[in-house]
Scaffold this motif. Structure first.
Motif, mmCIF file in Angstrom:
data_model
loop_
_atom_site.group_PDB
_atom_site.id
_atom_site.type_symbol
_atom_site.label_atom_id
_atom_site.label_comp_id
_atom_site.label_asym_id
_atom_site.label_seq_id
_atom_site.Cartn_x
_atom_site.Cartn_y
_atom_site.Cartn_z
ATOM 1 N N TYR A 118 0.843 -1.196 0.000
ATOM 2 C CA TYR A 118 0.000 0.000 0.000
ATOM 3 C C TYR A 118 0.880 1.249 0.000
ATOM 4 O O TYR A 118 0.578 2.229 -0.697
ATOM 5 C CB TYR A 118 -0.916 -0.001 1.217
ATOM 6 C CG TYR A 118 -2.156 -0.864 1.070
ATOM 7 C CD1 TYR A 118 -3.400 -0.293 0.815
ATOM 8 C CD2 TYR A 118 -2.091 -2.258 1.185
ATOM 9 C CE1 TYR A 118 -4.543 -1.076 0.692
ATOM 10 C CE2 TYR A 118 -3.220 -3.047 1.057
ATOM 11 C CZ TYR A 118 -4.443 -2.452 0.810
ATOM 12 O OH TYR A 118 -5.572 -3.225 0.671
ATOM 13 N N ARG A 119 1.946 1.207 0.770
ATOM 14 C CA ARG A 119 2.869 2.350 0.798
ATOM 15 C C ARG A 119 3.615 2.487 -0.526
ATOM 16 O O ARG A 119 3.768 3.590 -1.060
ATOM 17 C CB ARG A 119 3.872 2.179 1.941
ATOM 18 C CG ARG A 119 3.292 2.395 3.352
ATOM 19 C CD ARG A 119 4.406 2.284 4.379
ATOM 20 N NE ARG A 119 3.989 2.479 5.746
ATOM 21 C CZ ARG A 119 3.866 3.659 6.345
ATOM 22 N NH1 ARG A 119 4.094 4.763 5.656
ATOM 23 N NH2 ARG A 119 3.524 3.744 7.622
ATOM 24 N N ASP A 128 3.504 9.655 -2.586
ATOM 25 C CA ASP A 128 2.884 9.785 -1.269
ATOM 26 C C ASP A 128 2.741 8.399 -0.648
ATOM 27 O O ASP A 128 1.837 7.637 -1.002
ATOM 28 C CB ASP A 128 1.523 10.452 -1.399
ATOM 29 C CG ASP A 128 0.852 10.732 -0.059
ATOM 30 O OD1 ASP A 128 1.340 10.222 0.972
ATOM 31 O OD2 ASP A 128 -0.161 11.451 -0.050
ATOM 32 N N ARG A 129 3.625 8.066 0.280
ATOM 33 C CA ARG A 129 3.591 6.753 0.918
ATOM 34 C C ARG A 129 2.479 6.631 1.956
ATOM 35 O O ARG A 129 2.184 5.531 2.431
ATOM 36 C CB ARG A 129 4.938 6.452 1.591
ATOM 37 C CG ARG A 129 6.079 6.246 0.622
ATOM 38 C CD ARG A 129 7.398 5.987 1.360
ATOM 39 N NE ARG A 129 7.328 4.848 2.246
ATOM 40 C CZ ARG A 129 7.484 3.585 1.867
ATOM 41 N NH1 ARG A 129 7.687 3.297 0.592
ATOM 42 N NH2 ARG A 129 7.419 2.601 2.751
ATOM 43 N N LEU A 131 -0.850 7.984 1.671
ATOM 44 C CA LEU A 131 -2.236 8.083 1.229
ATOM 45 C C LEU A 131 -2.988 6.771 1.386
ATOM 46 O O LEU A 131 -4.006 6.701 2.091
ATOM 47 C CB LEU A 131 -2.302 8.538 -0.234
ATOM 48 C CG LEU A 131 -3.715 8.645 -0.816
ATOM 49 C CD1 LEU A 131 -4.543 9.661 -0.052
ATOM 50 C CD2 LEU A 131 -3.655 8.990 -2.301
ATOM 51 N N PHE A 132 -2.527 5.710 0.738
ATOM 52 C CA PHE A 132 -3.233 4.432 0.820
ATOM 53 C C PHE A 132 -2.997 3.752 2.164
ATOM 54 O O PHE A 132 -3.810 2.926 2.589
ATOM 55 C CB PHE A 132 -2.824 3.517 -0.334
ATOM 56 C CG PHE A 132 -3.168 4.068 -1.687
ATOM 57 C CD1 PHE A 132 -4.454 4.472 -1.974
ATOM 58 C CD2 PHE A 132 -2.200 4.203 -2.669
ATOM 59 C CE1 PHE A 132 -4.788 5.000 -3.218
ATOM 60 C CE2 PHE A 132 -2.512 4.714 -3.918
ATOM 61 C CZ PHE A 132 -3.809 5.115 -4.191
ATOM 62 N N TYR A 133 -1.914 4.103 2.832
ATOM 63 C CA TYR A 133 -1.660 3.591 4.192
ATOM 64 C C TYR A 133 -2.723 4.114 5.147
ATOM 65 O O TYR A 133 -3.243 3.369 5.975
ATOM 66 C CB TYR A 133 -0.268 4.003 4.648
ATOM 67 C CG TYR A 133 0.026 3.703 6.106
ATOM 68 C CD1 TYR A 133 0.219 2.399 6.539
ATOM 69 C CD2 TYR A 133 0.115 4.733 7.049
ATOM 70 C CE1 TYR A 133 0.489 2.113 7.876
ATOM 71 C CE2 TYR A 133 0.391 4.463 8.377
ATOM 72 C CZ TYR A 133 0.567 3.152 8.791
ATOM 73 O OH TYR A 133 0.833 2.881 10.104
ATOM 74 N N ASN A 134 -3.056 5.378 5.029
ATOM 75 C CA ASN A 134 -4.042 5.977 5.927
ATOM 76 C C ASN A 134 -5.478 5.766 5.458
ATOM 77 O O ASN A 134 -6.404 5.760 6.285
ATOM 78 C CB ASN A 134 -3.768 7.472 6.083
ATOM 79 C CG ASN A 134 -2.528 7.739 6.918
ATOM 80 O OD1 ASN A 134 -2.273 7.049 7.906
ATOM 81 N ND2 ASN A 134 -1.734 8.723 6.527
ATOM 82 N N GLU A 135 -5.667 5.587 4.157
ATOM 83 C CA GLU A 135 -7.016 5.388 3.619
ATOM 84 C C GLU A 135 -7.012 4.205 2.649
ATOM 85 O O GLU A 135 -7.198 4.369 1.444
ATOM 86 C CB GLU A 135 -7.505 6.644 2.910
ATOM 87 C CG GLU A 135 -7.627 7.869 3.796
ATOM 88 C CD GLU A 135 -8.185 9.059 3.043
ATOM 89 O OE1 GLU A 135 -9.404 9.041 2.735
ATOM 90 O OE2 GLU A 135 -7.425 9.975 2.729
ATOM 91 N N PRO A 136 -6.823 2.992 3.153
ATOM 92 C CA PRO A 136 -6.701 1.837 2.251
ATOM 93 C C PRO A 136 -7.950 1.566 1.426
ATOM 94 O O PRO A 136 -7.853 0.980 0.348
ATOM 95 C CB PRO A 136 -6.389 0.676 3.204
ATOM 96 C CG PRO A 136 -6.845 1.135 4.549
ATOM 97 C CD PRO A 136 -6.633 2.608 4.561
#
Length: 207
Positions: A118-119, A128-129, A131-136
């Motif tokens: 995701y990162r 942006d490492r 974005l998907f880490y915080n909003e998968p």
């Protein structure tokens, strides 16, 4: 209704797969086809065919972004992976929440899994490492899911293999192209479907 899939493509799909294709499937097919053709590096028709076949398998034959286990909710997906772990079908419960409380089970068209992926895909696509880490669950958006799948396979983000390694101007190895996503799980079946997809989008019957 305009789904983006032509009537000819619909007819060829139903011919080779032996089943009707729903409106939602047609819409997903057309989106993935478009993104794949745009993102392909070499042999765009063949790479697009393989990407379509991969998405068909990974999405549970829906052409829709899905959560692992075809779960309807985040809680159901976490429970599904936990069940796999308890049954010793997997060695690590990768649905355990990370420090931010998010869970990184498979999502999207290609079942993006593990925090590091995701990162990595966020960094690769957007620099942006986080974005998907915080909003998968953004990975469940069809437009983003399609881009993630295409770029991940073409650029070799999921594994060390790129589509060009197996599908290029000189050769087409649909079987080993499976390594762009994971090991050789279901490689032969997905290769067969890729041949079907090539017929659907190019009118060239291979099987």
């Amino acid at each position: 209704m305009d789904t983006g899939m032509t009537s000819e493509e619909q007819g060829r799909f139903e011919d080779v797969f032996g089943k009707p294709i729903s409106v939602s499937q047609q819409t997903g097919f057309a989106l993935i086809h478009d993104r794949a053709l745009r993102g392909a590096s070499e042999a765009p028709i063949k790479q697009a065919a393989y990407i379509l076949a991969t998405s068909y398998w990974e999405s549970g034959l829906t052409f829709l972004p899905v959560r692992e286990g075809l779960a309807k909710t985040d809680a159901e997906a976490r429970a599904y992976v936990c069940g796999l772990y308890e049954q010793k079908r997997i060695r690590i419960n990768y649905a355990e929440p990370a420090e931010n409380g998010q869970s990184f089970y498979g999502r999207g068209y290609v079942q993006l899994t593990w925090e590091k992926n995701y990162r990595a895909i966020g960094d690769h696509l957007l620099g942006d490492r986080e974005l998907f880490y915080n909003e998968p669950d953004l990975v469940m958006r069809p437009d983003l899911a399609a881009i993630i799948m295409v770029r991940g396979m073409v650029d070799g983000i999921f594994t060390e293999h790129r589509l060009n390694d197996h599908i290029n101007r000189d050769r087409c190895d649909y079987i080993h192209a499976r390594q762009t996503v994971n090991r050789m799980d279901r490689a032969e079946k997905i290769a067969e479907w890729a041949e079907h997809m090539e017929y659907v989008i190019s009118r060239v019957r291979l099987v």
